[in-house]
Design an enzyme around this catalytic site. Structure first.
Site, PDB file in Angstrom:
ATOM      1  N   ASP A  18      62.568  45.277   6.085  1.00  0.00           N
ATOM      2  CA  ASP A  18      62.417  45.450   7.762  1.00  0.00           C
ATOM      3  C   ASP A  18      60.820  45.503   8.020  1.00  0.00           C
ATOM      4  OD1 ASP A  18      63.207  44.815  10.295  1.00  0.00           O
ATOM      5  OD2 ASP A  18      63.758  47.095  10.389  1.00  0.00           O
ATOM      6  N   HIS A  35      56.853  36.827   8.149  1.00  0.00           N
ATOM      7  CA  HIS A  35      57.451  36.776   7.207  1.00  0.00           C
ATOM      8  C   HIS A  35      56.715  36.489   5.926  1.00  0.00           C
ATOM      9  CE1 HIS A  35      60.654  37.157  10.070  1.00  0.00           C
ATOM     10  NE2 HIS A  35      60.526  36.441  10.911  1.00  0.00           N
ATOM     11  N   LEU A 129      65.435  41.940 -15.166  1.00  0.00           N
ATOM     12  CA  LEU A 129      66.020  42.617 -14.198  1.00  0.00           C
ATOM     13  C   LEU A 129      66.349  41.533 -13.369  1.00  0.00           C
ATOM     14  CD1 LEU A 129      65.337  44.801 -12.245  1.00  0.00           C
ATOM     15  CD2 LEU A 129      63.220  42.735 -11.101  1.00  0.00           C
TER      16      LEU A 129
END
Length: 241
Positions: A18, A35, A129
Site C-alpha cells: 500500500d 505503481h 521461494l
C-alpha cells in the site's frame, strides 16, 4: 542467494502493498509513477526474502475492490502487470522461484490469463521461494466460493453437514496448498487487512509499518522479521516464558 531445497519449517510472509499513490502524490507525480516504482519494490523483496528465511511470500497485487478505481488507473495497472509477467518470468525461473496465483483469474483479460498460466507452468518445479500473487482477489469472495463448493458436495451426497470441519473448509480455499501466513505486513501506515486472507490470517502476527510500498526494501523487510521474532506466539495457549 538461491534456495535449492525445501526447509523443514515453512515461514510464510504476506504483504499488503500500500502507498503507491501517496508516494507519487508527495513527489508531484501521477499515480502510475508510484505503481511503477512499486514494481521495483516487488523485485527487491523477492530477492531478499529467501536470505531472511522466508519460504512462502504472498503479495496482494490487485483486489476485487480495485476494479472500482478509475478506468485509466486500472488500465495502467494491467499494463504494468503484463510487463512484469513478461519481463520477470525467466529471471524468477533462474532464481528458483515458484510462482502461483490466487483470485478470480477469469476477470483478467485473456492475454494476462495466458501470461499467468505460462509463468506458473515455467516455474512449477522450482524448489526455492514460493511466491503467490493475489490478483482480483477478495477474502470474502474466496470464502463464498468455498462455501458453495462444500454445499454442492452436501447436495450430491458426497458428504454430510456434520462432516464439514476446518480441514474441509481449508481444503476448499484457493490457498489450500499453502501454509497459513506467520506474518502479515501492511505498508503505508494503514491498519486494516482489506479483505485479504481472512481465514488464513487467524493466527498471523500483524505489522503495520509507516513505510510506503515504493520505499519498502530488503532492509525494511529484515526489520519486520526481526520484530516478528520478538513476538510470543501462543495460539491461544499460555505463554511458555
Amino acid at each position: 542467494m538461491t534456495d535449492t531445497g525445501t526447509p523443514a519449517q515453512p515461514f510464510h510472509v504476506a504483504i499488503i502493498m500500500d502507498g503507491n499513490g501517496r508516494w507519487a502524490k508527495a513527489r508531484g507525480l501521477p499515480r502510475v509513477a508510484g505503481h511503477k516504482r512499486g514494481v521495483e519494490s516487488v523485485r527487491k523483496i523477492i530477492k531478499a526474502a529467501p536470505d531472511l528465511g522466508v519460504t512462502h511470500l504472498t503479495l496482494y497485487g490487485f483486489s476485487t475492490e480495485n476494479w472500482r478505481r478509475p478506468e485509466q488507473e486500472v488500465s495502467a495497472l494491467m499494463g504494468l502487470l503484463r510487463l512484469y509477467l513478461r519481463n520477470e518470468a525467466q529471471k524468477m525461473h533462474r532464481d528458483n522461484v515458484r510462482v502461483s496465483f490466487i483470485g478470480q483469474a477469469e476477470q483478467m483479460s485473456q492475454d494476462i490469463q495466458s501470461l499467468m498460466r505460462d509463468v506458473t507452468a515455467l516455474t512449477a518445479n522450482n524448489t526455492g521461494l514460493n511466491l503467490t500473487i493475489a490478483l482480483s482477489y477478495g477474502g470474502r469472495r474466496e470464502l463464498t466460493e468455498a462455501t458453495r463448493a462444500i454445499a454442492r458436495k452436501v447436495a450430491s451426497g458426497e458428504c454430510q453437514p456434520d462432516d464439514i470441519d476446518e480441514a474441509m473448509i481449508n481444503a476448499s480455499l484457493m490457498t489450500h496448498a499453502l501454509p497459513d501466513p506467520d506474518l502479515l505486513i501492511r505498508t503505508s501506515g494503514e491498519q486494516r487487512i482489506s479483505n485479504f486472507l481472512l481465514w488464513q490470517c487467524a493466527y498471523a502476527e500483524f505489522l503495520f509499518v509507516d513505510t510506503l510500498w515504493p520505499d519498502f526494501d530488503g532492509e525494511v523487510l529484515a526489520d519486520c522479521i526481526a520484530r516478528f521474532g520478538l513476538r510470543d506466539r501462543r495460539f491461544g495457549a499460555v505463554s511458555s516464558l
